[in-house]
Design a protein around this motif. Structure first.
Motif, mmCIF file in Angstrom:
data_model
loop_
_atom_site.group_PDB
_atom_site.id
_atom_site.type_symbol
_atom_site.label_atom_id
_atom_site.label_comp_id
_atom_site.label_asym_id
_atom_site.label_seq_id
_atom_site.Cartn_x
_atom_site.Cartn_y
_atom_site.Cartn_z
ATOM 1 N N LEU A 76 -4.286 1.745 1.646
ATOM 2 C CA LEU A 76 -3.532 2.641 1.053
ATOM 3 C C LEU A 76 -1.963 2.059 1.086
ATOM 4 C CD1 LEU A 76 -5.020 5.855 2.965
ATOM 5 C CD2 LEU A 76 -5.665 4.959 0.703
ATOM 6 N N PRO A 77 -1.220 2.774 0.232
ATOM 7 C CA PRO A 77 0.251 2.347 -0.183
ATOM 8 C C PRO A 77 0.654 2.822 1.088
ATOM 9 C CG PRO A 77 -0.782 3.690 -2.125
ATOM 10 C CD PRO A 77 -1.758 3.747 -0.992
ATOM 11 N N ALA A 78 1.969 1.980 1.510
ATOM 12 C CA ALA A 78 2.678 2.348 2.579
ATOM 13 C C ALA A 78 3.484 3.669 2.419
ATOM 14 C CB ALA A 78 3.651 1.112 2.742
ATOM 15 N N THR A 79 3.636 4.282 3.585
ATOM 16 C CA THR A 79 4.485 5.353 3.486
ATOM 17 C C THR A 79 5.893 5.229 3.353
ATOM 18 O OG1 THR A 79 4.539 5.766 5.832
ATOM 19 C CG2 THR A 79 2.863 7.163 4.712
ATOM 20 N N GLU A 80 6.598 6.000 3.128
ATOM 21 C CA GLU A 80 8.185 6.240 2.818
ATOM 22 C C GLU A 80 8.978 5.746 4.319
ATOM 23 O OE1 GLU A 80 10.296 5.606 0.041
ATOM 24 O OE2 GLU A 80 8.398 5.792 -1.334
ATOM 25 N N ALA A 251 -1.657 -1.143 13.342
ATOM 26 C CA ALA A 251 -1.095 -0.952 12.157
ATOM 27 C C ALA A 251 -1.889 0.102 11.333
ATOM 28 C CB ALA A 251 -0.984 -1.984 11.254
ATOM 29 N N ARG A 252 -1.498 1.159 10.637
ATOM 30 C CA ARG A 252 -2.301 2.266 10.068
ATOM 31 C C ARG A 252 -2.275 1.704 8.580
ATOM 32 N NH1 ARG A 252 0.354 7.923 11.520
ATOM 33 N NH2 ARG A 252 2.366 6.632 10.643
ATOM 34 N N ARG A 253 -1.544 0.948 8.101
ATOM 35 C CA ARG A 253 -1.353 0.345 6.518
ATOM 36 C C ARG A 253 -1.174 -0.958 6.526
ATOM 37 N NH1 ARG A 253 -2.917 4.877 6.417
ATOM 38 N NH2 ARG A 253 -2.060 6.720 5.206
ATOM 39 N N GLY A 254 -1.876 -1.664 5.588
ATOM 40 C CA GLY A 254 -1.717 -3.221 5.524
ATOM 41 C C GLY A 254 -2.693 -4.036 6.080
ATOM 42 N N LEU A 255 -3.435 -5.074 5.545
ATOM 43 C CA LEU A 255 -4.256 -6.097 6.101
ATOM 44 C C LEU A 255 -3.459 -7.245 6.577
ATOM 45 C CD1 LEU A 255 -6.985 -6.415 3.589
ATOM 46 C CD2 LEU A 255 -7.174 -5.503 5.868
ATOM 47 N N ALA A 256 -2.597 -7.897 6.066
ATOM 48 C CA ALA A 256 -1.549 -8.618 6.486
ATOM 49 C C ALA A 256 -2.340 -10.030 7.108
ATOM 50 C CB ALA A 256 -0.398 -8.308 7.191
ATOM 51 N N LEU A 257 -3.235 -10.652 6.341
ATOM 52 C CA LEU A 257 -3.804 -11.838 7.077
ATOM 53 C C LEU A 257 -2.806 -13.010 7.154
ATOM 54 C CD1 LEU A 257 -7.101 -11.612 4.870
ATOM 55 C CD2 LEU A 257 -6.786 -10.415 6.878
ATOM 56 N N SER A 258 -2.789 -13.320 8.450
ATOM 57 C CA SER A 258 -1.686 -14.228 8.731
ATOM 58 C C SER A 258 -2.122 -15.765 8.846
ATOM 59 C CB SER A 258 -0.832 -13.693 9.997
ATOM 60 O OG SER A 258 -1.643 -13.603 11.100
ATOM 61 N N PHE A 259 -3.331 -16.055 8.928
ATOM 62 C CA PHE A 259 -3.492 -17.472 9.576
ATOM 63 C C PHE A 259 -4.978 -17.916 9.034
ATOM 64 C CE2 PHE A 259 -5.651 -20.403 12.465
ATOM 65 C CZ PHE A 259 -4.656 -21.433 12.799
ATOM 66 N N PRO A 260 -5.082 -19.322 8.524
ATOM 67 C CA PRO A 260 -4.199 -19.990 8.684
ATOM 68 C C PRO A 260 -3.270 -19.970 6.991
ATOM 69 C CG PRO A 260 -6.027 -21.055 7.841
ATOM 70 C CD PRO A 260 -6.601 -19.736 8.196
ATOM 71 N N HIS A 280 3.426 0.503 8.778
ATOM 72 C CA HIS A 280 2.961 -0.574 7.843
ATOM 73 C C HIS A 280 3.269 -1.931 8.127
ATOM 74 C CE1 HIS A 280 3.141 -2.910 3.838
ATOM 75 N NE2 HIS A 280 1.960 -2.193 3.597
ATOM 76 N N ILE A 281 2.356 -2.953 8.016
ATOM 77 C CA ILE A 281 2.474 -4.277 8.363
ATOM 78 C C ILE A 281 2.100 -4.967 6.971
ATOM 79 C CG2 ILE A 281 0.014 -4.673 9.113
ATOM 80 C CD1 ILE A 281 1.334 -6.448 11.334
ATOM 81 N N ARG A 282 2.978 -6.128 6.874
ATOM 82 C CA ARG A 282 2.865 -7.005 5.589
ATOM 83 C C ARG A 282 3.186 -8.375 5.938
ATOM 84 N NH1 ARG A 282 7.695 -7.958 2.991
ATOM 85 N NH2 ARG A 282 9.319 -6.823 3.899
ATOM 86 N N THR A 283 2.630 -9.270 4.992
ATOM 87 C CA THR A 283 2.844 -10.681 5.332
ATOM 88 C C THR A 283 4.220 -10.978 4.706
ATOM 89 O OG1 THR A 283 1.516 -11.535 3.558
ATOM 90 C CG2 THR A 283 0.639 -11.584 5.740
ATOM 91 N N LEU A 284 4.869 -12.160 5.045
ATOM 92 C CA LEU A 284 6.151 -12.546 4.473
ATOM 93 C C LEU A 284 5.943 -13.979 3.665
ATOM 94 C CD1 LEU A 284 9.184 -11.905 6.793
ATOM 95 C CD2 LEU A 284 8.344 -10.229 4.850
ATOM 96 N N PRO A 285 6.610 -14.469 3.024
ATOM 97 C CA PRO A 285 6.246 -15.789 1.900
ATOM 98 C C PRO A 285 6.294 -16.749 3.242
ATOM 99 C CG PRO A 285 7.992 -14.586 0.880
ATOM 100 C CD PRO A 285 7.665 -13.978 2.166
ATOM 101 N N ALA A 296 6.668 -5.689 10.072
ATOM 102 C CA ALA A 296 6.145 -4.296 10.457
ATOM 103 C C ALA A 296 7.032 -3.151 10.484
ATOM 104 C CB ALA A 296 5.284 -4.319 11.668
ATOM 105 N N ARG A 297 6.889 -2.127 10.140
ATOM 106 C CA ARG A 297 7.791 -0.777 10.373
ATOM 107 C C ARG A 297 7.276 -0.112 11.434
ATOM 108 N NH1 ARG A 297 6.635 1.710 5.062
ATOM 109 N NH2 ARG A 297 7.041 3.380 6.369
ATOM 110 N N ILE A 298 8.101 0.167 12.366
ATOM 111 C CA ILE A 298 7.817 0.959 13.570
ATOM 112 C C ILE A 298 8.220 2.219 13.401
ATOM 113 C CG2 ILE A 298 7.807 1.312 16.165
ATOM 114 C CD1 ILE A 298 6.293 -1.540 15.188
#
Length: 314
Positions: A76-80, A251-260, A280-285, A296-298
């Protein structure tokens, strides 16, 4: 046959905790890649349509419902963003990172309040300290883990999460207090032992033991609000992290697969919180590491001293 496979897939999704973890640790292995059972559903759907099997199509409703229940919310989309929020970044920078300076700048460009790093080794540690200092004047390092902060840090101490089998020097945990505008937060940074998939099964004993020690430390923490950032070498679905996931929000929003980095299969870089929520959690470049950074937003709880606890979250 297709209908039977659909029911089996639904059973694995809904009752993955019932898969035994003795001997080869099959349960933990399944849970490490549990979201990927969605691909099995897609394949079965294609075959059911090809065969024009109404029975199989009806049976597929079971795994679709189970997968949606477990993982649909993450899509689902991240909340504001709210008023009482912290932005944090977690990254295993790799002890073989060829560009620690570029990695540090990339993490700082995300604008987080806190940056947690693992696999800090000399001389790269000095590069991270120098590069992050202008925007992050406060930092704490113990062993190979560290935390950089825009807010003052006090009470930093080593966190003993070393498994008994490890006899050499091994320091992968710290605890410190972050003094934010919204109150004090106990921040934990950890790097749990690696796991290996072998012919004998999943070798995760050391990681599981370290997770138990970390869970006990969190349980004993006196501050109300706790944030845990780390490479935990496990997904939040893996029962090996139950000592943590049973006590903390994930995390309630975001998959953010980080490895490898080359082909992310799982999120083993985690952000968890107590008396707060991971909105919400997300990956960075990608950086020079074999892990992707996660941001992640706490959402912090609002503490009411008159009622002696957290009464709301915003």
């Amino acid at each position: 046959m297709l209908a039977a496979l659909a029911v089996l897939t639904a059973g694995l999704l809904a009752f993955h905790r019932a898969v035994p973890n003795s001997l080869v640790r099959l349960g933990s292995l399944l849970e490490s890649f549990l979201p990927w059972l969605g691909l099995v559903v897609v394949v079965l759907l294609a075959l059911a349509l090809l065969r024009r099997s109404a029975v199989a199509l009806v049976a597929l409703l079971l795994p679709v419902a189970a997968w949606t229940y477990l993982f649909g919310g993450l899509l689902l989309p991240a909340t504001e963003p709210g008023a009482h929020e912290l932005l944090v970044v977690q990254h295993n920078v790799s002890d073989e990172n060829p560009d620690p300076s570029g990695t540090a700048r990339a993490l700082a460009d995300a604008g987080p309040d806190l940056i947690a790093l693992q696999e800090l080794v000399p001389p790269a540690l000095a590069v991270y300290e120098r590069t992050l200092a202008p925007e992050y004047p406060y930092h704490a390092v113990r062993g190979t883990v560290g935390l950089w902060s825009k807010h003052p840090l006090t009470g930093t101490r080593l966190l003993d999460i070393k498994p008994r089998e490890i006899t050499e020097d091994w320091s992968r945990g710290l605890r410190t207090v972050v003094h934010t505008p919204n109150g004090e937060i106990a921040a934990y940074v950890a790097h749990l032992p690696s796991v290996r998939v072998r012919a004998s099964g999943l070798a995760s004993g050391r990681r599981d033991e370290s997770a138990v020690l970390l869970g006990r430390a969190v349980a004993a923490e006196e501050l109300e609000t706790v944030i845990l950032l780390g490479d935990l070498n496990s997904t939040v679905d893996d029962r090996g992290l139950t000592p943590l996931t049973s006590r903390m929000n994930v995390a309630r929003r975001g998959l953010a697969l980080s490895f490898p980095t080359a082909f992310p299969l799982a999120r083993i870089d985690q952000v968890m919180a107590r008396s707060a929520s991971v909105a919400h959690i997300r990956t960075l470049p990608a950086t020079g590491s074999d892990h992707l950074p996660v941001a992640a937003r706490i959402t912090l709880g609002v503490y009411d001293h008159r009622q002696g606890g957290v009464v709301a979250q915003r």
